[in-house]
Design a protein around this motif. Structure first.
Motif, PDB file in Angstrom:
ATOM      1  N   GLU A 288       0.834  -1.205   0.000  1.00 20.69           N
ATOM      2  CA  GLU A 288       0.000   0.000   0.000  1.00 20.69           C
ATOM      3  C   GLU A 288       0.871   1.259   0.000  1.00 20.69           C
ATOM      4  O   GLU A 288       0.577   2.235  -0.698  1.00 20.69           O
ATOM      5  N   ASP A 289       1.937   1.242   0.816  1.00 23.95           N
ATOM      6  CA  ASP A 289       2.854   2.384   0.832  1.00 23.95           C
ATOM      7  C   ASP A 289       3.535   2.560  -0.525  1.00 23.95           C
ATOM      8  O   ASP A 289       3.688   3.685  -1.020  1.00 23.95           O
ATOM      9  N   LYS A 290       3.948   1.447  -1.111  1.00 24.04           N
ATOM     10  CA  LYS A 290       4.601   1.517  -2.419  1.00 24.04           C
ATOM     11  C   LYS A 290       3.641   2.034  -3.480  1.00 24.04           C
ATOM     12  O   LYS A 290       4.035   2.807  -4.368  1.00 24.04           O
ATOM     13  N   LEU A 291       2.358   1.616  -3.392  1.00 22.51           N
ATOM     14  CA  LEU A 291       1.357   2.075  -4.358  1.00 22.51           C
ATOM     15  C   LEU A 291       1.158   3.584  -4.250  1.00 22.51           C
ATOM     16  O   LEU A 291       1.021   4.274  -5.274  1.00 22.51           O
ATOM     17  N   LEU A 294       4.048   5.279  -5.975  1.00 23.94           N
ATOM     18  CA  LEU A 294       3.941   5.147  -7.430  1.00 23.94           C
ATOM     19  C   LEU A 294       2.853   6.057  -7.992  1.00 23.94           C
ATOM     20  O   LEU A 294       3.008   6.628  -9.082  1.00 23.94           O
ATOM     21  N   GLN A 295       1.736   6.186  -7.258  1.00 23.56           N
ATOM     22  CA  GLN A 295       0.665   7.067  -7.729  1.00 23.56           C
ATOM     23  C   GLN A 295       1.109   8.528  -7.695  1.00 23.56           C
ATOM     24  O   GLN A 295       0.799   9.287  -8.624  1.00 23.56           O
ATOM     25  N   ARG A 296       1.831   8.913  -6.621  1.00 19.01           N
ATOM     26  CA  ARG A 296       2.371  10.274  -6.580  1.00 19.01           C
ATOM     27  C   ARG A 296       3.385  10.481  -7.694  1.00 19.01           C
ATOM     28  O   ARG A 296       3.429  11.536  -8.328  1.00 19.01           O
ATOM     29  N   ARG A 297       4.190   9.477  -7.934  1.00 22.97           N
ATOM     30  CA  ARG A 297       5.179   9.556  -9.008  1.00 22.97           C
ATOM     31  C   ARG A 297       4.488   9.724 -10.363  1.00 22.97           C
ATOM     32  O   ARG A 297       4.949  10.488 -11.214  1.00 22.97           O
ATOM     33  N   GLY A 298       3.385   9.016 -10.554  1.00 22.88           N
ATOM     34  CA  GLY A 298       2.631   9.140 -11.798  1.00 22.88           C
ATOM     35  C   GLY A 298       2.100  10.553 -11.996  1.00 22.88           C
ATOM     36  O   GLY A 298       2.128  11.082 -13.119  1.00 22.88           O
ATOM     37  N   ARG A 299       1.600  11.179 -10.910  1.00 19.55           N
ATOM     38  CA  ARG A 299       1.104  12.555 -11.030  1.00 19.55           C
ATOM     39  C   ARG A 299       2.235  13.513 -11.381  1.00 19.55           C
ATOM     40  O   ARG A 299       2.064  14.422 -12.199  1.00 19.55           O
ATOM     41  N   HIS A 300       3.404  13.325 -10.756  1.00 24.42           N
ATOM     42  CA  HIS A 300       4.554  14.179 -11.062  1.00 24.42           C
ATOM     43  C   HIS A 300       5.008  14.002 -12.510  1.00 24.42           C
ATOM     44  O   HIS A 300       5.363  14.974 -13.180  1.00 24.42           O
ATOM     45  N   LEU A 301       5.013  12.760 -12.986  1.00 27.34           N
ATOM     46  CA  LEU A 301       5.414  12.512 -14.372  1.00 27.34           C
ATOM     47  C   LEU A 301       4.422  13.129 -15.349  1.00 27.34           C
ATOM     48  O   LEU A 301       4.816  13.639 -16.412  1.00 27.34           O
TER      49      LEU A 301
END
Length: 550
Positions: A288-291, A294-301
């Motif tokens: 869950e923490d990793k997800l 990754l979701q925050r990373r997706g928004r930044h990308l």
């Protein structure tokens, strides 16, 4: 013809010489004032770029800008010092008319000396009082149950420790004898009188020199840690560039799908009502923490892909490669010059007891020759010194941003654009201040003759057979020159009062070269960095995420 007849002509020549001196001095100080404004603007932009938008504080911002500006201005005084001692003499080694008087030369030297007094005193004020007080003030502010008065009291309580250290350094520098008392058999009181007389004769230079040299040692550690690594990582990052944002988004989407699949497999174990084991619960929490990351990373990308800076960066890719090649060549020139200088000291100095001091250059140093060539054409050497200083700042910042601020193995702060806390900014400026302070000695290591004498020459009488006319030979100023023929810069006098500091600097230069080569090897082995490098990490808070997005 009588002396009275010559009087008006001599008076006119003196006036013209004085006007020439005033115009040249005015030019030098005008350029120095212009550099001051440029430095102040640079510091403001630099600090504002990294300052957190939500946690920004006026006092910490002003403190950081002023501290960094004072350090850069101090380094900008070095070429002015060198220019003034060089301008006193003609290329043939004779003093100019206005400089033939010792009193006139003394006034110019005193002006530079007082400028160093003022700036170095401000540096001590920043390091031992201003920055620590503001830092501890905001550390206390994190406690919601404390009022303003208690904040100030607690900050002052911690700052007193720094003031005590500063006072101790000044006292040690003031009373540690550089030479043995003339009367070795005298009483203790007579020896104390001698120390006080020496302190008065030296105008407090040893005390200030010892304090500044002590700070420069800390700056040397920062240069070895951050600047040596930044000199390799900055140019190679520019040359290699960043990964494709489209490919990174695709890769991130696949990672999200993989994590969600693993979470579904774990949740499927409890569909029949059985509770999950402690191991499965722990694994589920990790997924869950990793997800979330990754979701925050997706928004930044997603933001980076649509941002105009990313598109402009792609268009400027050839320029970045050229800039990276220039930076790596400049770094190699710097390291080669430093290696030659240290090798010269190892081969031609008197060893540890003399601080590995070498007067003049016995081996051809490319940077020393370049500075000596540019020095007569003011302000070309000034520009080169400024470029070297700015190069130090940028490479140090690259090293700090890649590594963060550490205390041994403990990571204290991260340095990221628009997301750096006030305390981290103060730490950053303290490190950069110490690094820039060490830059003056690094420049001396690279170009000792330039820093000591500039482009001064002197006349040496050549021995001739009896009956022949006396001939004079023009020689470059060095340690063998008569004391009244060559003027040493005040910067050199400040930096080299104590031989043991020079010894530590010598060994520090070898460590710097080794760390640079290791950093260069590591940077070559690492792949391209992400287009959002350092923007998303597991321990980032939601507040910092909102700050970046908005």
């Amino acid at each position: 013809m009588s002396i009275e007849a010559h009087g008006p002509c001599l008076l006119q020549e003196v006036k013209m010489a004085d006007q020439s001196l005033l115009s040249e001095s005015a030019l030098g100080w005008s350029i120095f004032a212009l550099v001051f404004l440029v430095i102040l603007s640079f510091c403001w932009v630099y600090i504002r770029k990294y300052q957190s938008r939500q946690e920004s504080e006026v006092i910490s911002t002003i403190t950081a800008i002023c501290a960094l500006a004072i350090a850069l201005i101090t380094s900008a005084l070095l070429p002015v010092d060198i220019f003034l001692v060089s301008y006193m003499k003609h290329p043939n080694g004779t003093y100019k008319e206005w400089a033939e008087n010792n009193e006139t030369r003394g006034q110019i030297e005193d002006t530079v000396l007082y400028a160093y007094y003022s700036l170095y005193s401000l540096l001590l004020f920043c390091v031992f009082l201003w920055i620590p007080f503001v830092y501890f003030y905001y550390e206390e502010k994190d406690d919601d149950n404390i009022n303003k008065c208690s904040q100030v009291k607690n900050a002052l309580k911690y700052t007193i420790g720094f003031i005590i250290v500063c006072a101790a350094l000044l006292l040690i520098g003031a009373f540690v004898p550089l030479e043995a008392p003339p009367n070795q058999n005298g009483t203790q009181w007579e020896k104390m009188q001698y120390l006080f007389e020496e302190l008065g004769n030296n105008h407090g230079v040893p005390a200030l020199s010892f304090s500044i040299s002590s700070l420069t040692l800390i700056g040397m550690l920062a240069v070895i840690t951050y600047t040596a690594y930044g000199m390799s990582v900055l140019p190679l990052n520019l040359i290699k560039g960043t990964r494709s944002v489209v490919y990174e988004r695709l890769e991130n989407t696949e990672d999200i799908e993989e994590v969600e699949h693993q979470m579904e497999k774990i949740k499927a174990k409890c569909e029949d009502g059985r509770p999950l084991s402690s191991r499965d619960r722990r694994n589920l929490q990790e997924f869950e923490d990793k997800l979330q990351v990754l979701q925050r990373r997706g928004r930044h990308l997603e933001i980076a892909e649509s941002h105009c800076c990313t598109k402009v960066g792609s268009a400027l890719r050839p320029l970045k490669i050229l800039l990276g090649i220039f930076f790596i060549l400049f770094a190699l020139l710097f390291v080669v010059a430093l290696f030659i200088s240290n090798l010269d000291k190892a081969l031609h100095s008197a060893g540890i007891s003399s601080g590995f001091m070498v007067f003049g250059t016995n081996l051809t140093n490319p940077l020393n020759e370049l500075l000596l060539t540019l020095q007569p054409v003011f302000p070309l050497d000034y520009v080169l010194i400024t470029v070297i200083t700015m190069y130090f700042v940028f490479t140090s910042m690259a090293g700090i941003r890649n590594m963060g601020i550490w205390f041994f193995w403990i990571r204290l702060y991260k340095i990221r654009p628009k997301r750096t806390r006030p305390q981290a900014l103060l730490f950053l400026c303290m490190i950069l201040l110490l690094i820039v302070l060490h830059t003056s000695f690094m420049i001396y290591s690279l170009a000792p003759q330039y820093v000591m004498y500039g482009s001064q020459n002197y006349l040496l009488q050549s021995p001739m057979p009896p009956g022949n006319n006396t001939t004079w030979t023009t020689k470059t100023c060095d340690a063998d020159a008569p004391q009244d023929e060559c003027t040493v810069t005040k910067s050199y006098l400040f930096l080299h009062k104590f031989w043991f500091f020079s010894t530590i600097y010598y060994f520090g230069n070898w460590v710097f070269i080794g760390v640079f080569l290791i950093g260069l090897l590591v940077s070559c082995c690492k792949g391209k960095k992400s287009v959002i490098e350092g923007e998303v990490e597991a321990d980032d808070s939601d507040m910092s995420e909102d700050e970046y997005v908005h």
